[in-house]
Design an enzyme around this catalytic site. Structure first.
Site, short mmCIF file in Angstrom:
data_model
loop_
_atom_site.label_atom_id
_atom_site.label_comp_id
_atom_site.label_asym_id
_atom_site.label_seq_id
_atom_site.Cartn_x
_atom_site.Cartn_y
_atom_site.Cartn_z
N GLU A 163 36.57 45.74 45.27
CA GLU A 163 36.83 46.33 43.94
C GLU A 163 35.60 47.03 43.38
O GLU A 163 34.50 46.46 43.33
CB GLU A 163 37.31 45.24 42.96
CG GLU A 163 37.55 45.79 41.56
CD GLU A 163 38.42 44.94 40.66
OE1 GLU A 163 38.91 43.89 41.10
OE2 GLU A 163 38.60 45.34 39.49
N GLU B 143 38.29 35.24 44.23
CA GLU B 143 37.13 36.12 44.03
C GLU B 143 35.90 35.44 44.61
O GLU B 143 35.53 34.34 44.19
CB GLU B 143 36.95 36.39 42.53
CG GLU B 143 38.06 37.25 41.97
CD GLU B 143 37.84 37.67 40.52
OE1 GLU B 143 36.72 37.47 39.99
OE2 GLU B 143 38.80 38.19 39.93
N ASP C 198 46.79 35.02 43.18
CA ASP C 198 45.40 34.81 42.78
C ASP C 198 45.15 33.37 42.39
O ASP C 198 45.95 32.77 41.66
CB ASP C 198 45.07 35.68 41.55
CG ASP C 198 44.22 36.88 41.90
OD1 ASP C 198 43.46 36.83 42.88
OD2 ASP C 198 44.33 37.90 41.17
N LYS D 171 44.54 34.49 46.97
CA LYS D 171 43.35 35.35 46.90
C LYS D 171 42.35 34.66 45.99
O LYS D 171 42.73 34.07 44.99
CB LYS D 171 43.71 36.74 46.34
CG LYS D 171 42.49 37.63 46.13
CD LYS D 171 42.86 39.07 45.92
CE LYS D 171 43.21 39.44 44.50
NZ LYS D 171 42.13 39.18 43.50
N ASP E 21 45.74 37.71 38.81
CA ASP E 21 45.39 37.10 37.53
C ASP E 21 45.21 38.17 36.45
O ASP E 21 44.99 37.86 35.28
CB ASP E 21 44.16 36.18 37.64
CG ASP E 21 42.91 36.92 38.08
OD1 ASP E 21 42.98 38.12 38.37
OD2 ASP E 21 41.84 36.27 38.14
O1 KIV Z 1 44.38 40.44 39.45
C1 KIV Z 1 44.57 41.53 40.03
O2 KIV Z 1 45.50 42.28 39.73
C2 KIV Z 1 43.64 41.88 41.09
C3 KIV Z 1 43.72 43.27 41.62
C4 KIV Z 1 43.21 44.20 40.61
C5 KIV Z 1 43.06 43.40 42.92
O3 KIV Z 1 42.84 41.10 41.48
#
Ligand code: KIV
Length: 266
Positions: free
Chosen positions: A182, A119, A87, A117, A48
């Site tokens: 992170e 968060e 994401d 993915k 994202d």
């Molecule tokens: O959105 C993204 O690029 C990420 C990475 C920085 C891990 O979540």
């Protein structure tokens, strides 16, 4: 027929036991995804971060699920070998398990990507479990969570070791196949990596993680303005592009492009 050499979620997770460092980078379009895949990168993330580096927003908050899917389709069409992870954009996994499955399900159905993915750690364990139960592989993301920027008030290193350890363990327990760490001090990230059976992918979390991920635009020197300390610039494509475009502009103006070589005859 499935390609027996293609990176899958189980093969990706197994890289930890094989002691092989895992490489992961972001891609948002067909051309870049194809280049990363051809270079042998094991994991490609449709992050994202697209909200910032492609769309020009200040945070990752504005990008929508439809936009993530649109770009994930392009990436999915290019990649032959790597595992492609997409994401879940804010707030798609905060709206209850049903809507999280609906959103993540759209990502898997409408793109050629293999995992999502999200968060979160302990606070998102219920959602992770619901997604995994629905057959949707999940990479968790603990430490600095850019989608929480409004609460955090800035992109800060996360140092609460007990909480970070709880988050990572809860994500693993809930069924995540891997975790992004992170902006965490390297000793804490290494301790988490040592405690977990699933691979940790660090960004600003030191060399003790099982793998590393960066935003490709940062690595290639395409990002203007501030770049975090954890970024290593492996190329200066801003300068390369600027020089090439300036030369083109000058040659067109001077009449030295196109030459006979670039011109058709009747
Ligand atoms: O959105 C993204 O690029 C990420 C990475 C920085 C891990 O979540």
């Amino acid at each position: 027929m499935a390609d027996p050499t293609r990176m899958t979620v189980p093969r990706f997770a197994a890289l930890k036991d094989q002691g092989r460092k895992i490489t992961m980078l972001t891609a948002y379009d067909y051309t870049m995804a194809g280049l990363l895949d051809a270079a042998g990168i094991e994991g490609i993330l449709v992050g994202d971060s697209m909200s910032m580096v492609v769309q020009g927003h200040d945070t990752t908050l504005p990008v929508t699920l439809d936009e993530m899917i649109y770009h994930a389709e392009m990436v999915g069409r290019a990649v032959r070998q790597a595992l492609v992870v997409v994401d879940m954009p804010f707030p798609s996994h905060h709206l209850g398990n049903y809507r999280a499955i609906e959103s993540a399900g759209r990502i898997l159905k409408e793109t050629n990507c293999q995992a999502v993915k999200l968060e979160g750690g302990a606070d998102q364990a219920g959602v992770i479990e619901a997604l995994v139960t629905a057959g949707i592989p999940v990479m968790a993301h603990v430490g600095l969570r850019p989608q929480n920027i409004r609460q955090l008030g800035g992109y800060k290193v996360q140092r609460d070791k007990p909480q970070l350890m709880r988050d990572a363990k809860a994500a693993q327990q809930a069924g995540a196949f891997s975790i992004v760490l992170e902006c965490i001090p390297e000793d804490i990230a290494a301790a988490i990596t040592g405690e977990l059976a699933i691979p940790t992918i660090g960004i600003g979390a030191g060399a003790g993680c099982d793998g590393q991920v960066l935003v490709t635009n940062d690595l290639l020197g395409l990002t203007s303005g501030y770049v975090p300390r954890f970024v290593k610039k492996y190329a200066d494509l801003q300068t390369t592009i600027s020089e090439a475009v300036t030369q083109y502009r000058d040659e067109v103006r001077e009449g030295t492009f196109p030459t006979k070589e670039q011109t058709y005859k009747s």
